[in-house]
Design an enzyme around this catalytic site. Structure first.
Site, PDB file in Angstrom:
ATOM      1  N   ASP A 118      13.244  17.803  73.977  1.00 28.10           N
ATOM      2  CA  ASP A 118      11.972  18.528  73.139  1.00 28.10           C
ATOM      3  C   ASP A 118      12.589  19.596  71.904  1.00 28.10           C
ATOM      4  O   ASP A 118      12.462  18.993  71.169  1.00 28.10           O
ATOM      5  CB  ASP A 118      11.771  19.097  74.333  1.00 28.10           C
ATOM      6  CG  ASP A 118      10.196  18.607  74.771  1.00 28.10           C
ATOM      7  OD1 ASP A 118       9.485  17.818  74.050  1.00 28.10           O
ATOM      8  OD2 ASP A 118       9.129  18.649  75.124  1.00 28.10           O
ATOM      9  N   GLU A 166       4.055  21.575  69.844  1.00 32.10           N
ATOM     10  CA  GLU A 166       4.635  21.876  71.496  1.00 32.10           C
ATOM     11  C   GLU A 166       5.456  23.260  72.075  1.00 32.10           C
ATOM     12  O   GLU A 166       4.347  23.676  72.904  1.00 32.10           O
ATOM     13  CB  GLU A 166       4.934  20.748  72.072  1.00 32.10           C
ATOM     14  CG  GLU A 166       3.517  21.048  73.722  1.00 32.10           C
ATOM     15  CD  GLU A 166       4.007  19.733  74.119  1.00 32.10           C
ATOM     16  OE1 GLU A 166       4.458  18.797  74.002  1.00 32.10           O
ATOM     17  OE2 GLU A 166       3.674  20.195  75.340  1.00 32.10           O
ATOM     18  N   ASP A 188       3.967  16.623  68.529  1.00 31.62           N
ATOM     19  CA  ASP A 188       4.662  16.408  69.745  1.00 31.62           C
ATOM     20  C   ASP A 188       5.868  15.963  70.377  1.00 31.62           C
ATOM     21  O   ASP A 188       6.256  14.596  69.867  1.00 31.62           O
ATOM     22  CB  ASP A 188       3.750  15.197  71.112  1.00 31.62           C
ATOM     23  CG  ASP A 188       3.477  16.312  72.311  1.00 31.62           C
ATOM     24  OD1 ASP A 188       5.009  16.786  72.476  1.00 31.62           O
ATOM     25  OD2 ASP A 188       3.223  15.393  73.012  1.00 31.62           O
ATOM     26  N   ILE A 230       7.956  15.489  71.638  1.00 29.91           N
ATOM     27  CA  ILE A 230       8.845  14.319  73.080  1.00 29.91           C
ATOM     28  C   ILE A 230       7.295  14.291  73.986  1.00 29.91           C
ATOM     29  O   ILE A 230       6.790  15.268  74.979  1.00 29.91           O
ATOM     30  CB  ILE A 230       8.951  14.062  74.218  1.00 29.91           C
ATOM     31  CG1 ILE A 230      11.131  14.259  73.345  1.00 29.91           C
ATOM     32  CG2 ILE A 230       9.423  12.891  74.481  1.00 29.91           C
ATOM     33  CD1 ILE A 230      11.881  14.118  74.279  1.00 29.91           C
ATOM     34  N   ASP A 231       6.528  13.180  73.733  1.00 33.67           N
ATOM     35  CA  ASP A 231       4.836  12.871  73.992  1.00 33.67           C
ATOM     36  C   ASP A 231       5.324  12.245  75.557  1.00 33.67           C
ATOM     37  O   ASP A 231       5.977  10.829  74.673  1.00 33.67           O
ATOM     38  CB  ASP A 231       3.825  12.937  73.302  1.00 33.67           C
ATOM     39  CG  ASP A 231       2.553  12.266  73.834  1.00 33.67           C
ATOM     40  OD1 ASP A 231       2.333  12.702  74.567  1.00 33.67           O
ATOM     41  OD2 ASP A 231       1.970  10.577  73.461  1.00 33.67           O
ATOM     42  N   THR A 275       6.543  13.299  78.266  1.00 32.49           N
ATOM     43  CA  THR A 275       8.553  13.330  78.935  1.00 32.49           C
ATOM     44  C   THR A 275       8.582  12.938  80.550  1.00 32.49           C
ATOM     45  O   THR A 275       9.685  12.476  80.816  1.00 32.49           O
ATOM     46  CB  THR A 275       7.930  15.258  79.360  1.00 32.49           C
ATOM     47  OG1 THR A 275       7.045  15.664  79.983  1.00 32.49           O
ATOM     48  CG2 THR A 275       8.234  16.120  77.852  1.00 32.49           C
ATOM     49  N   ASP A 310      -1.605  15.941  70.875  1.00 34.78           N
ATOM     50  CA  ASP A 310      -1.812  15.370  71.934  1.00 34.78           C
ATOM     51  C   ASP A 310      -2.170  13.225  71.831  1.00 34.78           C
ATOM     52  O   ASP A 310      -2.380  12.561  72.319  1.00 34.78           O
ATOM     53  CB  ASP A 310      -1.490  15.031  73.478  1.00 34.78           C
ATOM     54  CG  ASP A 310      -0.647  15.196  74.536  1.00 34.78           C
ATOM     55  OD1 ASP A 310       0.529  15.312  74.202  1.00 34.78           O
ATOM     56  OD2 ASP A 310      -1.265  16.360  75.527  1.00 34.78           O
TER      57      ASP A 310
END
Ligand code: AMP
Ligand code: MG
Length: 432
Positions: free
Chosen positions: A130, A155, A217, A219-220, A222, A369
């Site tokens: 991330d 994020e 984002d 890592i959308d 996770t 998101d």
């Protein structure tokens, strides 16, 4: 409020100046938000459209309105003009940033999957990926666009990484970022831990209705990342509060259509990069750059022939509600449940016809998101709205204030879908 005639006059005046500007400069895009209820709007649209086409087809009139707000913009028609794409450099930089971030994330995900000792509860790999992804995207955007002012809403922040006990994690992140940049071969630099912390912290923008802001984002999905399933690096750009560019890097999404929750055959190649800029459609490339195609949303008009996407995690979206909506519509196929904005990508290329997202009460959606997924689907010909049919408003800062949930489909199916959604929501509230 202006009358239809007044609006018409104003629009004609604007149209003349656009034509003038268009012949001499790169002035795109121009946005208009007009209350849909405005009487005479159709006439205004008509006269504006005909004026543009009558004079010289420089601009294409694009209507992305849905619900009670009309949103219109103009994109280039003539080849000389369209070569001056307003966001060409940003698009190239964003694609590069998201691709490099996806290399970093894949490396980490593979190490999780190959590790026998990895505890399911251990969140540290996702933490490393991330932060690493966010640092990389921030650094690459700045290096690729040195002359632009830089504003990034992302994020993560570096608060936890600066605490005692986080040194090992920070060291690993810094190594990964350096390795990824070195492997790319474009950049000759070695970053310190402090450089990486600074890069992460440059994601503190609050966005809003003015100027340009990147929205990330890193890592959308996770949960999907930890399971070895779908996740996405989602990067978008806002210009004056509108999403004008979006990238979805989906390292585990097969290049061939996905149609059910069953795992795809191991033969199908994975790694998709969806990109969209306003007025230019949506492109899907393989992440290795070997293939590139323009994609379009499904043209299915009969709900019985449609299939729908939803979150894999029941905690993120009410599966019972979507099942009730699907039943009302007469959808036959079982839901396709996958993590992350990879759903928007799969929808944009027509793998399914509907995406339903109904978070549990009290959850507030964040713009990172949805921003990239929104433009990827819209430019592929789809419509994204909240459960009441209102357009999504990305200009209000970090949050998206939506009524009950988010739904996407093609323009033909949307009215049917919205009435099924309203019926199911009413039934649900009468049980509470
Ligand atoms: P998905 O994989 O589509 O279910 O969505 C993943 C995203 O859902 C994550 O990136 C989170 O930001 C977001 N999320 C986290 N918790 C919730 C929740 N309780 N309800 C809805 N979305 C959530
Ligand atoms: Mg997310």
């Amino acid at each position: 409020m202006a009358t239809g005639a007044e609006l018409s006059t104003r629009l004609v005046a604007v149209a003349s100046s656009i034509s003038l500007l268009a012949s001499s400069s790169n002035c795109l895009p121009l946005f208009f938000t007009i209350p849909r209820s405005e009487s005479g709007l159709l006439r205004c649209r008509f006269s504006f459209r005909s004026l543009l086409f009558y004079r010289r087809p420089l601009l294409r009139f694009v209507d992305t309105s849905y619900g009670d707000r009309g949103r219109f913009y103009f994109s280039a028609m003539s080849s000389s003009f369209s070569s001056l794409s307003a966001y060409e450099e940003e698009l190239a930089a964003a694609k590069k940033a998201a691709s490099l971030a996806s290399h970093l994330c894949q490396k980490v995900q593979k190490s999780i999957m190959h590790s026998d000792v990895q505890s399911k509860a251990d969140k540290s790999p996702v933490t490393v990926a991330d932060y690493g992804s966010q640092a990389l995207v921030s650094l690459v955007l700045k290096m690729e666009l040195p002359s632009r002012s830089f504003s990034l809403m992302a994020e993560e922040d570096s608060g936890d990484l600066r605490k005692d006990g986080a040194q090992v994690t920070l060291k690993r992140i810094t190594e990964l970022v350096n390795e990824t940049l070195t492997a790319d071969g474009t950049y000759n630099l070695s970053l310190s831990e402090e450089d990486v912390l600074d890069a992460i912290d440059s994601g503190k923008s609050e966005g809003g209705p003015y100027g340009r802001h990147w929205v990330l984002d890193p890592i959308d999905g996770t949960k999907g990342f930890l399971r070895g399933d779908q996740y996405a690096i989602a990067l978008a750009m806002l210009d004056e509060g509108n999403v004008v560019l979006g990238i979805l890097a989906c390292p585990n999404l097969p290049l061939t259509p996905i149609r059910s929750t069953s795992k795809n055959s191991s033969e199908s190649k994975v790694g998709c990069l969806f990109s969209a800029t306003i007025g230019s459609g949506t492109i899907m490339e393989s992440l290795d750059g070997s293939t590139s195609t323009k994609v379009h949303i499904s043209t299915v008009e009969e709900p019985a022939d449609a299939s729908f996407f939803e979150s894999f995690e029941a905690a993120h979206s009410m599966h019972d509600l979507s099942s009730s909506i699907a039943q009302k519509l007469g959808v036959q196929a079982p839901p396709v449940r996958i993590d992350s904005q990879a759903k928007y990508g799969a929808l944009a290329r027509g793998d399914g016809a509907i995406y339903l997202r109904f978070p549990h009460k009290g959850y507030r959606e964040k713009i990172w998101d949805h921003a990239a997924g929104f433009i990827v689907v819209s430019e592929a010909g789809g419509v994204v709205s909240d459960a009441s049919g209102n357009a999504l408003d990305f200009s209000k800062g970090r949050y998206l204030d939506v009524d009950s949930g988010i739904v996407c489909t093609n323009k033909k199916l949307m009215p049917l879908l919205l009435s099924a959604v309203q019926e199911s929501l009413k039934e649900q509230s009468s049980f509470l």
